[in-house]
Design a protein around this motif. Structure first.
Motif, PDB file in Angstrom:
ATOM      1  N   SER A  77      36.576  59.018  43.298  1.00 28.24           N
ATOM      2  CA  SER A  77      36.660  57.982  42.271  1.00 28.24           C
ATOM      3  C   SER A  77      37.839  58.199  41.323  1.00 28.24           C
ATOM      4  O   SER A  77      37.871  57.621  40.228  1.00 28.24           O
ATOM      5  CB  SER A  77      35.340  57.933  41.493  1.00 28.24           C
ATOM      6  OG  SER A  77      34.961  59.230  41.074  1.00 28.24           O
ATOM      7  N   ASN A  78      38.775  59.044  41.766  1.00 25.87           N
ATOM      8  CA  ASN A  78      39.968  59.292  40.944  1.00 25.87           C
ATOM      9  C   ASN A  78      39.657  59.757  39.538  1.00 25.87           C
ATOM     10  O   ASN A  78      40.262  59.294  38.571  1.00 25.87           O
ATOM     11  CB  ASN A  78      40.808  58.016  40.831  1.00 25.87           C
ATOM     12  CG  ASN A  78      41.797  57.928  41.959  1.00 25.87           C
ATOM     13  OD1 ASN A  78      42.411  58.939  42.327  1.00 25.87           O
ATOM     14  ND2 ASN A  78      41.921  56.745  42.540  1.00 25.87           N
ATOM     15  N   ARG A  79      38.706  60.653  39.441  1.00 21.81           N
ATOM     16  CA  ARG A  79      38.369  61.161  38.126  1.00 21.81           C
ATOM     17  C   ARG A  79      38.649  62.648  38.060  1.00 21.81           C
ATOM     18  O   ARG A  79      38.872  63.293  39.080  1.00 21.81           O
ATOM     19  CB  ARG A  79      36.886  60.881  37.825  1.00 21.81           C
ATOM     20  CG  ARG A  79      36.546  59.408  37.909  1.00 21.81           C
ATOM     21  CD  ARG A  79      35.156  59.127  37.422  1.00 21.81           C
ATOM     22  NE  ARG A  79      34.961  59.603  36.052  1.00 21.81           N
ATOM     23  CZ  ARG A  79      33.782  59.902  35.522  1.00 21.81           C
ATOM     24  NH1 ARG A  79      32.691  59.792  36.245  1.00 21.81           N
ATOM     25  NH2 ARG A  79      33.684  60.309  34.276  1.00 21.81           N
ATOM     26  N   SER A  80      38.619  63.183  36.836  1.00 15.21           N
ATOM     27  CA  SER A  80      38.863  64.604  36.670  1.00 15.21           C
ATOM     28  C   SER A  80      37.540  65.325  36.431  1.00 15.21           C
ATOM     29  O   SER A  80      36.685  64.838  35.677  1.00 15.21           O
ATOM     30  CB  SER A  80      39.791  64.820  35.472  1.00 15.21           C
ATOM     31  OG  SER A  80      39.722  66.167  35.063  1.00 15.21           O
ATOM     32  N   VAL A  81      37.378  66.483  37.070  1.00  9.10           N
ATOM     33  CA  VAL A  81      36.141  67.250  36.867  1.00  9.10           C
ATOM     34  C   VAL A  81      35.981  67.661  35.403  1.00  9.10           C
ATOM     35  O   VAL A  81      34.870  67.901  34.936  1.00  9.10           O
ATOM     36  CB  VAL A  81      36.061  68.523  37.751  1.00  9.10           C
ATOM     37  CG1 VAL A  81      35.885  68.147  39.208  1.00  9.10           C
ATOM     38  CG2 VAL A  81      37.267  69.409  37.570  1.00  9.10           C
ATOM     39  N   LYS A  82      37.085  67.691  34.699  1.00 12.71           N
ATOM     40  CA  LYS A  82      37.028  68.063  33.273  1.00 12.71           C
ATOM     41  C   LYS A  82      36.245  67.035  32.451  1.00 12.71           C
ATOM     42  O   LYS A  82      35.779  67.329  31.361  1.00 12.71           O
ATOM     43  CB  LYS A  82      38.442  68.199  32.687  1.00 12.71           C
ATOM     44  CG  LYS A  82      39.190  69.417  33.207  1.00 12.71           C
ATOM     45  CD  LYS A  82      40.332  69.832  32.292  1.00 12.71           C
ATOM     46  CE  LYS A  82      41.502  68.883  32.309  1.00 12.71           C
ATOM     47  NZ  LYS A  82      42.277  68.855  33.570  1.00 12.71           N
ATOM     48  N   ASP A  83      36.134  65.831  32.994  1.00 16.00           N
ATOM     49  CA  ASP A  83      35.420  64.775  32.254  1.00 16.00           C
ATOM     50  C   ASP A  83      33.916  64.760  32.513  1.00 16.00           C
ATOM     51  O   ASP A  83      33.209  63.897  32.014  1.00 16.00           O
ATOM     52  CB  ASP A  83      36.014  63.399  32.607  1.00 16.00           C
ATOM     53  CG  ASP A  83      37.461  63.294  32.162  1.00 16.00           C
ATOM     54  OD1 ASP A  83      37.837  64.015  31.206  1.00 16.00           O
ATOM     55  OD2 ASP A  83      38.217  62.521  32.769  1.00 16.00           O
ATOM     56  N   ILE A  84      33.468  65.706  33.324  1.00 15.46           N
ATOM     57  CA  ILE A  84      32.042  65.748  33.652  1.00 15.46           C
ATOM     58  C   ILE A  84      31.373  66.948  32.975  1.00 15.46           C
ATOM     59  O   ILE A  84      31.831  68.085  33.130  1.00 15.46           O
ATOM     60  CB  ILE A  84      31.804  65.885  35.183  1.00 15.46           C
ATOM     61  CG1 ILE A  84      32.679  64.911  35.986  1.00 15.46           C
ATOM     62  CG2 ILE A  84      30.315  65.742  35.519  1.00 15.46           C
ATOM     63  CD1 ILE A  84      32.351  63.459  35.814  1.00 15.46           C
ATOM     64  N   THR A  85      30.325  66.707  32.244  1.00 14.68           N
ATOM     65  CA  THR A  85      29.518  67.780  31.662  1.00 14.68           C
ATOM     66  C   THR A  85      28.230  67.906  32.460  1.00 14.68           C
ATOM     67  O   THR A  85      27.486  66.942  32.598  1.00 14.68           O
ATOM     68  CB  THR A  85      29.168  67.474  30.187  1.00 14.68           C
ATOM     69  OG1 THR A  85      30.378  67.354  29.449  1.00 14.68           O
ATOM     70  CG2 THR A  85      28.317  68.581  29.578  1.00 14.68           C
ATOM     71  N   LEU A  86      28.017  69.108  32.982  1.00 20.79           N
ATOM     72  CA  LEU A  86      26.777  69.368  33.718  1.00 20.79           C
ATOM     73  C   LEU A  86      25.736  69.923  32.746  1.00 20.79           C
ATOM     74  O   LEU A  86      25.949  70.962  32.127  1.00 20.79           O
ATOM     75  CB  LEU A  86      27.039  70.380  34.842  1.00 20.79           C
ATOM     76  CG  LEU A  86      25.803  71.014  35.495  1.00 20.79           C
ATOM     77  CD1 LEU A  86      24.964  69.995  36.233  1.00 20.79           C
ATOM     78  CD2 LEU A  86      26.209  72.136  36.440  1.00 20.79           C
ATOM     79  N   ILE A  87      24.647  69.200  32.611  1.00 22.83           N
ATOM     80  CA  ILE A  87      23.547  69.674  31.774  1.00 22.83           C
ATOM     81  C   ILE A  87      22.484  70.264  32.689  1.00 22.83           C
ATOM     82  O   ILE A  87      21.945  69.574  33.558  1.00 22.83           O
ATOM     83  CB  ILE A  87      22.944  68.521  30.934  1.00 22.83           C
ATOM     84  CG1 ILE A  87      24.020  67.917  30.021  1.00 22.83           C
ATOM     85  CG2 ILE A  87      21.757  69.023  30.108  1.00 22.83           C
ATOM     86  CD1 ILE A  87      23.609  66.604  29.371  1.00 22.83           C
ATOM     87  N   GLY A  88      22.217  71.538  32.542  1.00 19.48           N
ATOM     88  CA  GLY A  88      21.184  72.188  33.328  1.00 19.48           C
ATOM     89  C   GLY A  88      19.829  71.882  32.702  1.00 19.48           C
ATOM     90  O   GLY A  88      19.579  72.243  31.555  1.00 19.48           O
ATOM     91  N   VAL A  89      18.983  71.181  33.454  1.00 23.79           N
ATOM     92  CA  VAL A  89      17.665  70.818  32.927  1.00 23.79           C
ATOM     93  C   VAL A  89      16.673  71.915  33.296  1.00 23.79           C
ATOM     94  O   VAL A  89      16.378  72.141  34.470  1.00 23.79           O
ATOM     95  CB  VAL A  89      17.210  69.448  33.470  1.00 23.79           C
ATOM     96  CG1 VAL A  89      15.800  69.118  32.980  1.00 23.79           C
ATOM     97  CG2 VAL A  89      18.189  68.362  33.027  1.00 23.79           C
TER      98      VAL A  89
END
Ligand SMILES: *Cc1c(COP(=O)(O)O)cnc(C)c1O
Length: 223
Positions: free
Chosen positions: A21-33
């Motif tokens: 999707s032409n996005r950067s992994v830096k823009d994703i925050t993984l929240i561990g539930v």
């Protein structure tokens, strides 16, 4: 070790979804539930490098918050919050993902002196069992929130239906993304609404492809 291996696999998939999707992994925050798991398992996640944790119940949240005090963790409250419990979490949480009524906003506003980052929970799929305001209520709701000076609407949150049907999932995520764009067009100072909290263990890749910035993963990470 298991959590570290799970995290590695998830990160690989996040990377793929970002590429698609032409996005950067830096823009994703993984929240561990960590709502299903023990302190030990949670600690494993932190050691593996998860810095954002999500809990959906007050008791679980307080237990882990107290235990990990002094650790560099960002705390997300992702579950239904009763107004009378606000005072018990408001000074500990960093982000609330489940703002869905004015009475709750009023209580949050009253109990704090600093601005609280909130996602508005939206019931995009309109399932009876789900919390959240309806899509058509989002703009009027945010308009009304402007009177609560300590509420900052940083984004929208949704839970997709339990389905493997990618078309349905995409529709839900796309709808939330377009609602976010509508809010952003208003340029409300109190509602920058730059983020989308959507995507869980079974649908996070689709969610990322549709613009998720915060994914909330339990089962596939620590379950
Ligand atoms: C439990 C929960 C999650 C994580 O669900 P998994 O399917 O286990 O990844 C995400 N968001 C909310 C609001 C939850 O309650």
């Amino acid at each position: 070790m298991q959590v570290a291996a799970n995290l590695k696999e998830i990160n690989r998939r996040i990377e793929d979804a970002c590429k698609n999707s032409n996005r950067s992994v830096k823009d994703i925050t993984l929240i561990g539930v960590t709502k299903y798991v023990t302190i030990e398992r949670t600690e494993e996640a932190i050691k593996a490098g998860v810095c954002d944790l999500g809990e959906n119940r007050l008791e679980g949240f307080r237990e882990k918050y107290d235990y990990f005090q002094g650790t560099d963790v960002k705390w997300h409250f992702i579950g239904t919050l009763q107004s009378r419990k606000v005072k018990d979490v408001i000074h500990q949480v960093d982000v609330i993902h489940s703002l869905d009524r004015l009475s709750l906003a009023k209580e949050i506003n009253k109990r704090t002196e600093k601005k609280i980052d909130c996602f508005i929970q939206v019931n995009v799929s309109k399932e009876q069992s789900k919390h959240g305001i309806l899509p058509e209520e989002v703009l009027p709701f945010i308009e009304k929130l402007r009177e609560y000076e300590n509420i900052r609407v940083i984004g929208l949150m949704t839970m997709a239906p339990h389905t493997e049907d990618e078309t349905v999932l995409r529709q839900v995520f796309k709808r939330l993304a377009s609602l976010k764009a509508e809010v952003q067009e208003k340029h409300y100072e109190s509602a920058p609404c730059a983020y989308l909290s959507m995507g869980m263990s079974n649908d996070y890749e689709v969610a990322i492809e549709e613009g998720a910035t915060h994914i909330r993963i339990g089962t596939k990470l620590v379950g």
